[in-house]
Design an enzyme around this catalytic site. Structure first.
Site, PDB file in Angstrom:
ATOM      1  N   ASP A 289      -9.535  -6.087  57.187  1.00 29.20           N
ATOM      2  CA  ASP A 289      -8.314  -6.634  56.576  1.00 29.20           C
ATOM      3  C   ASP A 289      -7.213  -5.574  56.489  1.00 29.20           C
ATOM      4  O   ASP A 289      -7.382  -4.549  55.824  1.00 29.20           O
ATOM      5  CB  ASP A 289      -8.649  -7.155  55.176  1.00 29.20           C
ATOM      6  CG  ASP A 289      -7.611  -8.130  54.642  1.00 29.20           C
ATOM      7  OD1 ASP A 289      -6.421  -7.984  55.005  1.00 29.20           O
ATOM      8  OD2 ASP A 289      -7.982  -9.029  53.877  1.00 29.20           O
TER       9      ASP A 289
ATOM     10  N   HIS B  99      -7.808 -10.163  58.083  1.00 31.21           N
ATOM     11  CA  HIS B  99      -7.551 -11.062  56.966  1.00 31.21           C
ATOM     12  C   HIS B  99      -7.642 -12.538  57.361  1.00 31.21           C
ATOM     13  O   HIS B  99      -6.962 -12.970  58.284  1.00 31.21           O
ATOM     14  CB  HIS B  99      -6.152 -10.751  56.420  1.00 31.21           C
ATOM     15  CG  HIS B  99      -5.824 -11.491  55.160  1.00 31.21           C
ATOM     16  ND1 HIS B  99      -6.547 -11.341  53.996  1.00 31.21           N
ATOM     17  CD2 HIS B  99      -4.857 -12.382  54.888  1.00 31.21           C
ATOM     18  CE1 HIS B  99      -6.024 -12.111  53.057  1.00 31.21           C
ATOM     19  NE2 HIS B  99      -5.008 -12.756  53.575  1.00 31.21           N
TER      20      HIS B  99
ATOM     21  N   SER C 244      -7.152 -16.320  50.270  1.00 33.78           N
ATOM     22  CA  SER C 244      -6.171 -15.282  50.023  1.00 33.78           C
ATOM     23  C   SER C 244      -5.591 -15.419  48.604  1.00 33.78           C
ATOM     24  O   SER C 244      -6.371 -15.508  47.660  1.00 33.78           O
ATOM     25  CB  SER C 244      -5.109 -15.352  51.120  1.00 33.78           C
ATOM     26  OG  SER C 244      -4.357 -14.174  51.156  1.00 33.78           O
TER      27      SER C 244
END
Ligand SMILES: *[C@@H]1O[C@H](CO)[C@@H](O)[C@H](O)[C@H]1NC(C)=O
Ligand SMILES: *[C@@H]1O[C@H](CO)[C@@H](O)[C@H](O)[C@H]1NC(C)=O
Length: 337
Positions: A233, A299, A114
């Site tokens: 996501d 995600h 991330s």
């Protein structure tokens, strides 16, 4: 016993006279290239999930040296630093940390989870000493985000950061102190973003004619840039940011607030920073060294079907290891080319 490393006629022979008198010939073993991780938002350098993940990677690549980047050794403080702080200072801090680790001095592969992905790219562009070989980013925000991440109700740091951002993401205070504001890129407020943002606009060489060519040179020194996008996501808005995509500026501003309005994505190869090759991304891509991967799911839903093939292929390559000699060993080292 002889061993050829990767087809190079590069032979290291180590002759050891052992304690039993008879000479033993051994070879320097090659070891996997070290691997450095930068954890994601809401996580810390040694959370149980991270430690568990490292164990799985070590099963895949036995003897691999792994370093997990931290801004604070204390896990709570480290987690907090994912929300609060100045990203440029954090990356500078990390560059000192990485250069102080002896195992990394010949270079390493790097994995960013991330936001850790764009922070590692900043490290590559600005410092890269020791150098990164492959940079692999999972669900990162390379063209920023157009929305702040939603918080779970028990995530106090997240809630505090979100509340603080209500005062405006493009204020000087937010741009110095709120991590997510430093990669908040609103396509409908680009001039504000260009003038106020000191992190993302900078590492993307987005503003004006003063491009920092060091960023380009360093990005081009990568072997591979592996960009992983999560197909479902909903945390990264837009999810295409993981592949250097962003929303196009809305042409009809009065429509932007309509619920369900489909916004247009500007994909990587149509981004001005790509077309004008401002950070070397286009050259790297035309060289065949930008690898676009997808993982199914939300995600950072790192199923083993997703991360295993990627870390198998792009991490843990065997490289010639240092030959370690102990004081108990009489040794002759011969290196032939
Ligand atoms: C940065 O590095 C220094 C020295 O290693 C450390 O004391 C400090 O806590 C680090 N973290 C941040 C967020 O500045
Ligand atoms: C470019 O970036 C490097 C690395 O961060 C820095 O040392 C240098 O001062 C920058 N150059 C310019 C012209 O801003």
């Amino acid at each position: 016993m002889l061993k050829l490393l990767c087809g190079l006629a590069f032979i290291i022979a180590l002759i050891i006279t052992g304690t039993f008198g008879s000479p033993v010939v051994q070879l320097a073993t090659s070891t996997p290239r070290p691997l450095v991780f930068w954890h994601g938002l809401g996580d810390s350098h040694s959370s149980s999930a991270m430690l568990e993940f490292f164990d799985l990677v070590k099963e895949m690549h036995p003897d691999i040296f792994i370093h997990s980047i931290f801004l604070h050794e204390d896990l709570t403080e480290d987690r907090r630093a994912g929300f609060f702080g100045n990203v440029n200072e954090q990356v500078a801090n990390v560059s000192l940390q990485l250069s102080s680790i002896p195992e990394l001095k010949a270079g390493f592969d790097a994995v960013g989870f991330s936001q850790g992905g764009q922070f590692l790219r900043a490290y590559v562009e600005k410092y890269n000493d020791p150098p990164v070989n492959n940079l692999i980013t999972f669900g990162s925000q390379h063209m920023g985000v157009s929305d702040l991440p939603l918080c779970s109700p028990w995530d106090v740091f997240c809630l505090l950061a979100r509340r603080a951002a209500r005062g405006g993401v493009y204020t000087e205070w937010a741009q110095q102190n709120l991590v997510q504001a430093q990669y908040y890129r609103d396509p409908d407020q680009l001039s504000k973003y260009f003038s106020m943002n000191h992190f993302m606009a900078d590492i993307n060489n987005e503003v004006g004619d003063n491009m920092n060519t060091t960023y380009t040179t360093n990005l081009l020194s990568l072997n591979k840039l592996v960009l992983v996008l999560f197909t479902e996501d909903k945390t990264v808005v837009p999810k295409e940011s993981s592949w250097f995509g962003s929303f196009a500026p809305s042409t009809e501003p009065e429509q932007t607030n309509w619920p369900g309005t489909e916004k247009t994505i500007v994909p990587m190869r149509m981004q001005p920073i790509y077309v004008e090759d401002r950070i070397g991304l286009r050259t790297l891509d035309e060289r065949g060294d930008v690898v676009l991967e997808t993982c199914d799911g939300e995600h950072m839903q790192l199923s083993s079907g997703c991360w295993r093939p990627i870390l198998k292929k792009f991490a843990g390559e065997l490289v010639g290891g240092d030959v370690m000699l102990t004081s108990h060993t009489e040794a002759v080292l011969r290196v032939q080319y």
